[in-house]
Each structure stands twice: as structure tokens, then as C-alpha cells.
Design a protein around this motif. Structure first.
Motif, PDB file in Angstrom:
ATOM      1  N   UNK A 168      40.526  29.262  48.623  1.00 61.09           N
ATOM      2  CA  UNK A 168      39.635  30.020  49.504  1.00 61.09           C
ATOM      3  C   UNK A 168      39.872  31.523  49.412  1.00 61.09           C
ATOM      4  N   UNK A 169      40.935  31.932  48.742  1.00 63.33           N
ATOM      5  CA  UNK A 169      41.265  33.349  48.636  1.00 63.33           C
ATOM      6  C   UNK A 169      40.195  34.073  47.830  1.00 63.33           C
ATOM      7  N   UNK A 170      39.622  35.115  48.426  1.00 62.85           N
ATOM      8  CA  UNK A 170      38.648  35.950  47.735  1.00 62.85           C
ATOM      9  C   UNK A 170      39.411  37.043  46.996  1.00 62.85           C
ATOM     10  N   UNK A 171      39.163  37.146  45.712  1.00 60.46           N
ATOM     11  CA  UNK A 171      39.836  38.146  44.880  1.00 60.46           C
ATOM     12  C   UNK A 171      38.924  39.372  44.789  1.00 60.46           C
ATOM     13  N   UNK A 172      39.501  40.545  44.976  1.00 58.69           N
ATOM     14  CA  UNK A 172      38.709  41.776  44.955  1.00 58.69           C
ATOM     15  C   UNK A 172      38.939  42.548  43.659  1.00 58.69           C
ATOM     16  N   UNK A 173      38.100  43.544  43.469  1.00 60.29           N
ATOM     17  CA  UNK A 173      38.217  44.426  42.311  1.00 60.29           C
ATOM     18  C   UNK A 173      39.588  45.078  42.244  1.00 60.29           C
ATOM     19  N   UNK A 174      40.056  45.564  43.381  1.00 62.58           N
ATOM     20  CA  UNK A 174      41.348  46.247  43.416  1.00 62.58           C
ATOM     21  C   UNK A 174      42.496  45.312  43.070  1.00 62.58           C
ATOM     22  N   UNK A 175      42.358  44.012  43.385  1.00 64.99           N
ATOM     23  CA  UNK A 175      43.402  43.045  43.050  1.00 64.99           C
ATOM     24  C   UNK A 175      43.585  42.917  41.540  1.00 64.99           C
ATOM     25  N   UNK A 176      42.490  42.899  40.796  1.00 67.70           N
ATOM     26  CA  UNK A 176      42.579  42.594  39.366  1.00 67.70           C
ATOM     27  C   UNK A 176      42.576  43.819  38.453  1.00 67.70           C
ATOM     28  N   UNK A 177      42.349  45.005  39.000  1.00 68.01           N
ATOM     29  CA  UNK A 177      42.319  46.208  38.158  1.00 68.01           C
ATOM     30  C   UNK A 177      43.573  46.382  37.302  1.00 68.01           C
ATOM     31  N   UNK A 206      39.442  29.877  42.963  1.00 68.08           N
ATOM     32  CA  UNK A 206      39.195  28.649  42.198  1.00 68.08           C
ATOM     33  C   UNK A 206      37.802  28.598  41.573  1.00 68.08           C
ATOM     34  N   UNK A 207      37.045  29.695  41.645  1.00 69.92           N
ATOM     35  CA  UNK A 207      35.700  29.742  41.065  1.00 69.92           C
ATOM     36  C   UNK A 207      35.679  30.748  39.918  1.00 69.92           C
ATOM     37  N   UNK A 208      34.927  30.455  38.867  1.00 70.42           N
ATOM     38  CA  UNK A 208      34.831  31.450  37.790  1.00 70.42           C
ATOM     39  C   UNK A 208      34.001  32.650  38.246  1.00 70.42           C
ATOM     40  N   UNK A 209      34.282  33.824  37.702  1.00 73.60           N
ATOM     41  CA  UNK A 209      33.441  34.978  38.032  1.00 73.60           C
ATOM     42  C   UNK A 209      32.031  34.749  37.482  1.00 73.60           C
ATOM     43  N   UNK A 210      31.062  35.424  38.086  1.00 68.04           N
ATOM     44  CA  UNK A 210      29.677  35.238  37.664  1.00 68.04           C
ATOM     45  C   UNK A 210      29.009  36.583  37.400  1.00 68.04           C
ATOM     46  N   UNK A 211      27.931  36.527  36.629  1.00 73.95           N
ATOM     47  CA  UNK A 211      27.081  37.690  36.383  1.00 73.95           C
ATOM     48  C   UNK A 211      25.785  37.454  37.146  1.00 73.95           C
ATOM     49  N   UNK A 212      25.227  38.488  37.728  1.00 75.40           N
ATOM     50  CA  UNK A 212      23.991  38.326  38.505  1.00 75.40           C
ATOM     51  C   UNK A 212      22.828  37.850  37.644  1.00 75.40           C
ATOM     52  N   UNK A 213      22.880  38.086  36.324  1.00 78.69           N
ATOM     53  CA  UNK A 213      21.810  37.604  35.453  1.00 78.69           C
ATOM     54  C   UNK A 213      21.908  36.094  35.253  1.00 78.69           C
TER      55      UNK A 213
END
Length: 125
Positions: free
Chosen positions: A72-81, A107-114
């Protein structure tokens, strides 16, 4: 008196060989053409999918180093930079077709808006 037959520059065998070589070269050019035509269409999607792979790897690296196991943990931009190659302005990789990335839950893959709306799809599988 001399021989009345004139000798041509090319014999029958040479002409047949030349026609065969030209035919083979023409076939190879025809067979290679679709790859050249398809490449400009797929390369932005391939670059986007590669960016999604890098983002997903950065998420996993962040989770390992921070002891995160909760899906359930939401990963942010700052976490992975720290785990990505950033551009000169310190930004994450961008979709070359203008899509926006959603990093999402652990637990979810990142997505692209397209996503699947683009042809070919911008989806990490």
C-alpha cells in the motif's frame, strides 16, 4: 576473310548471372524496407517502456534500502530520484511522446498516461 560473327561484351551466362544478382539485391531491399518504416513508430514507445523499467527498478531499490514491504506504500518522485539518472535539471526521465508517468504503489508497476491508447502501447509488462 575474317569471321563474320561478332562477339558480344557479355555472354549468356554473364547476363543471367547479372539478372540473378539484381533480383536478389532487389528482394533484400524489399525485405528490409518494413523494418526501416516501422522503426520511427516503435522507438518512442520502446524508450517510454525502458523509462518505466528504470522507474520500477528504482522503486524496488528504494523499498529494499528502506525496509518497505507494504504494497500500500505510495512511492514518490523524491523517494526514487537517488536511484535514477536525472536530466540536467534534476528531473526524472520523460515519455518521449508526451505522456506523464505515475509511479504508484510499491506492488504496482509504474504507468504512462498514454498506456494502451498509444500505438504501440506504452505499458510495462
Amino acid at each position: 576473310m575474317g569471321d563474320s560473327k561478332k562477339k558480344s561484351a557479355f555472354g549468356r551466362r554473364e547476363i543471367i548471372t547479372l539478372v540473378c544478382v539484381i533480383g536478389i539485391l532487389g528482394f533484400l531491399a524489399w525485405a528490409a524496407t518494413p523494418n526501416f518504416l516501422r522503426e520511427p513508430c516503435t522507438s518512442p514507445a520502446n524508450a517510454c517502456i525502458n523509462n518505466l523499467r528504470q522507474i520500477d527498478g528504482a522503486k524496488q531499490q528504494w523499498a529494499l534500502e528502506n525496509g518497505e514491504t507494504n504494497g500500500d506504500t505510495v512511492v514518490t518522485e523524491n523517494d526514487i530520484k537517488p536511484y535514477l539518472r536525472l536530466d540536467s535539471k534534476g528531473n526524472l526521465p520523460q515519455c518521449p511522446s508526451g505522456g506523464k508517468y505515475v509511479i504508484g504503489r510499491l506492488n504496482e508497476p509504474p504507468t504512462c498516461s498514454l498506456g494502451t491508447n498509444a500505438t504501440p502501447a506504452h505499458v510495462l509488462q
